[in-house]
Design a protein around this motif. Structure first.
Motif, PDB file in Angstrom:
ATOM      1  N   PHE A 159       0.828  -1.207   0.000  1.00 50.73           N
ATOM      2  CA  PHE A 159       0.000   0.000   0.000  1.00 50.73           C
ATOM      3  C   PHE A 159       0.865   1.261   0.000  1.00 50.73           C
ATOM      4  CE2 PHE A 159      -3.539  -2.738   0.486  1.00 50.73           C
ATOM      5  CZ  PHE A 159      -4.671  -1.993   0.185  1.00 50.73           C
ATOM      6  N   CYS A 160       1.994   1.218   0.683  1.00 46.36           N
ATOM      7  CA  CYS A 160       2.920   2.354   0.628  1.00 46.36           C
ATOM      8  C   CYS A 160       3.390   2.588  -0.803  1.00 46.36           C
ATOM      9  CB  CYS A 160       4.131   2.118   1.541  1.00 46.36           C
ATOM     10  SG  CYS A 160       3.793   2.320   3.298  1.00 46.36           S
ATOM     11  N   ARG A 161       3.717   1.526  -1.491  1.00 47.53           N
ATOM     12  CA  ARG A 161       4.185   1.660  -2.881  1.00 47.53           C
ATOM     13  C   ARG A 161       3.076   2.177  -3.787  1.00 47.53           C
ATOM     14  NH1 ARG A 161       9.188  -2.109  -4.180  1.00 47.53           N
ATOM     15  NH2 ARG A 161      10.135  -1.789  -2.160  1.00 47.53           N
ATOM     16  N   TRP A 162       1.849   1.667  -3.587  1.00 49.36           N
ATOM     17  CA  TRP A 162       0.733   2.140  -4.412  1.00 49.36           C
ATOM     18  C   TRP A 162       0.523   3.641  -4.254  1.00 49.36           C
ATOM     19  CZ3 TRP A 162      -3.145  -2.313  -3.079  1.00 49.36           C
ATOM     20  CH2 TRP A 162      -2.918  -3.390  -3.940  1.00 49.36           C
ATOM     21  N   PHE A 191      11.247   3.271   4.683  1.00 49.24           N
ATOM     22  CA  PHE A 191      12.614   3.324   5.197  1.00 49.24           C
ATOM     23  C   PHE A 191      13.123   1.957   5.637  1.00 49.24           C
ATOM     24  CE2 PHE A 191      10.842   7.569   6.545  1.00 49.24           C
ATOM     25  CZ  PHE A 191      11.330   8.248   5.445  1.00 49.24           C
ATOM     26  N   LYS A 192      12.248   1.166   6.241  1.00 50.85           N
ATOM     27  CA  LYS A 192      12.677  -0.126   6.762  1.00 50.85           C
ATOM     28  C   LYS A 192      11.473  -1.058   6.859  1.00 50.85           C
ATOM     29  CE  LYS A 192      15.058  -2.234  10.698  1.00 50.85           C
ATOM     30  NZ  LYS A 192      15.660  -2.011  12.009  1.00 50.85           N
ATOM     31  N   VAL A 193      11.709  -2.333   6.515  1.00 51.43           N
ATOM     32  CA  VAL A 193      10.681  -3.357   6.655  1.00 51.43           C
ATOM     33  C   VAL A 193      11.286  -4.534   7.408  1.00 51.43           C
ATOM     34  CG1 VAL A 193       9.092  -4.909   5.476  1.00 51.43           C
ATOM     35  CG2 VAL A 193       9.637  -2.709   4.448  1.00 51.43           C
ATOM     36  N   VAL A 194      10.618  -4.945   8.466  1.00 51.87           N
ATOM     37  CA  VAL A 194      10.991  -6.158   9.189  1.00 51.87           C
ATOM     38  C   VAL A 194       9.799  -7.089   9.032  1.00 51.87           C
ATOM     39  CG1 VAL A 194      11.534  -7.169  11.434  1.00 51.87           C
ATOM     40  CG2 VAL A 194      12.486  -4.939  10.794  1.00 51.87           C
ATOM     41  N   TYR A 195       9.998  -8.139   8.234  1.00 57.84           N
ATOM     42  CA  TYR A 195       8.896  -9.044   7.927  1.00 57.84           C
ATOM     43  C   TYR A 195       8.583  -9.991   9.066  1.00 57.84           C
ATOM     44  CZ  TYR A 195       9.358  -7.363   3.172  1.00 57.84           C
ATOM     45  OH  TYR A 195       9.398  -6.568   2.067  1.00 57.84           O
ATOM     46  N   LEU A 196       9.572 -10.337   9.866  1.00 52.23           N
ATOM     47  CA  LEU A 196       9.334 -11.268  10.962  1.00 52.23           C
ATOM     48  C   LEU A 196      10.463 -11.162  11.968  1.00 52.23           C
ATOM     49  CD1 LEU A 196       7.517 -13.635  11.987  1.00 52.23           C
ATOM     50  CD2 LEU A 196       9.109 -15.174  10.843  1.00 52.23           C
ATOM     51  N   TYR A 198       7.192  -5.068  11.239  1.00 53.79           N
ATOM     52  CA  TYR A 198       6.753  -3.678  11.096  1.00 53.79           C
ATOM     53  C   TYR A 198       7.292  -3.078   9.811  1.00 53.79           C
ATOM     54  CZ  TYR A 198      11.391  -2.698  13.042  1.00 53.79           C
ATOM     55  OH  TYR A 198      12.736  -2.660  13.272  1.00 53.79           O
ATOM     56  N   VAL A 199       6.664  -1.962   9.418  1.00 48.95           N
ATOM     57  CA  VAL A 199       7.090  -1.181   8.258  1.00 48.95           C
ATOM     58  C   VAL A 199       7.241   0.258   8.730  1.00 48.95           C
ATOM     59  CG1 VAL A 199       6.456  -0.348   5.957  1.00 48.95           C
ATOM     60  CG2 VAL A 199       5.896  -2.685   6.628  1.00 48.95           C
ATOM     61  N   LEU A 200       8.418   0.810   8.547  1.00 45.18           N
ATOM     62  CA  LEU A 200       8.654   2.223   8.842  1.00 45.18           C
ATOM     63  C   LEU A 200       8.613   2.981   7.526  1.00 45.18           C
ATOM     64  CD1 LEU A 200      11.603   2.094  11.406  1.00 45.18           C
ATOM     65  CD2 LEU A 200       9.181   2.470  11.868  1.00 45.18           C
ATOM     66  N   HIS A 201       7.724   3.964   7.460  1.00 46.34           N
ATOM     67  CA  HIS A 201       7.591   4.735   6.231  1.00 46.34           C
ATOM     68  C   HIS A 201       7.478   6.217   6.555  1.00 46.34           C
ATOM     69  CE1 HIS A 201       3.260   5.188   7.035  1.00 46.34           C
ATOM     70  NE2 HIS A 201       3.258   3.887   7.314  1.00 46.34           N
ATOM     71  N   GLU A 202       7.605   7.011   5.531  1.00 43.83           N
ATOM     72  CA  GLU A 202       7.496   8.457   5.670  1.00 43.83           C
ATOM     73  C   GLU A 202       6.092   8.826   6.149  1.00 43.83           C
ATOM     74  OE1 GLU A 202       7.382  11.349   2.117  1.00 43.83           O
ATOM     75  OE2 GLU A 202       9.494  11.281   2.757  1.00 43.83           O
TER      76      GLU A 202
END
Length: 177
Positions: free
Chosen positions: A27-30, A36-41, A49-53
């Motif tokens: 959804f961030c990409r859409w 900034f960072k993605v931790v899938y597990l 978690y997903v860290l985004h602007e």
């Protein structure tokens, strides 16, 4: 009822955690929101978690938070559906069919937005420049997120996963057959 720690449940249902975080990232990409960072597990809380602007568009911010509900539900049902025919209609299931149902349940049960997702929506809608319609829709969503979090103590997330990955395909097969 018995208690299983959240960390153990996340490990047992890790495909759902991964898809949940992937849905936030999707959804961030859409919406062209830099990630900034993605931790899938990971072990611990949160399991990923997903860290985004910071998102300036309030609708986009809310959809990024609730995106896993749509993505995990659709993918969980889609993965489990082919296995439902041999399991429920013909009684000649293979181990692969049961693996697909496990994956479908695991993915669908992580469809509920997390409390962190609810807090993100809360931060968005309490801002003064948030349109009224976003607030009208956002407040009930926050309430549902917290009810879902409370319900997970009573296995609501597992019940949802089973309903999506087992119940819906079984109903469809029943209507068609």
């Amino acid at each position: 009822m018995f208690f299983i720690p959240g960390v153990l449940m996340s490990i047992l249902t890790f495909p759902g955690v991964i898809v949940h975080e992937l849905a936030h990232q999707l959804f961030c990409r859409w919406f062209n929101v830099p990630v900034f960072k993605v931790v899938y597990l990971k072990t611990g809380n949160p399991a990923g978690y997903v860290l985004h602007e910071t998102v300036s568009n309030k609708w986009h911010a809310m959809l990024i938070s609730v995106g896993p509900f749509f993505v995990n539900t659709i993918i969980g049902a889609f993965i489990a559906f082919p296995a439902s025919i041999p399991v429920f209609q013909f009684d000649n299931a293979t181990p692969v069919d049961y693996l697909l149902i496990y994956l479908g349940v695991s993915i669908a049960m992580h469809a509920f937005p997390s409390v962190g997702d609810g807090k993100a929506i809360w931060q968005t809608i309490k801002e003064s420049d948030t349109p009224l319609i976003v607030k009208i829709i956002g407040y009930p969503i926050i309430g549902l997120i917290y009810l879902g979090s409370l319900g997970s103590f009573f296995w609501l997330d597992l019940a949802y996963g089973i309903a999506v990955a087992v119940g819906v395909p079984k109903l469809v097969v029943g209507f068609v057959a």
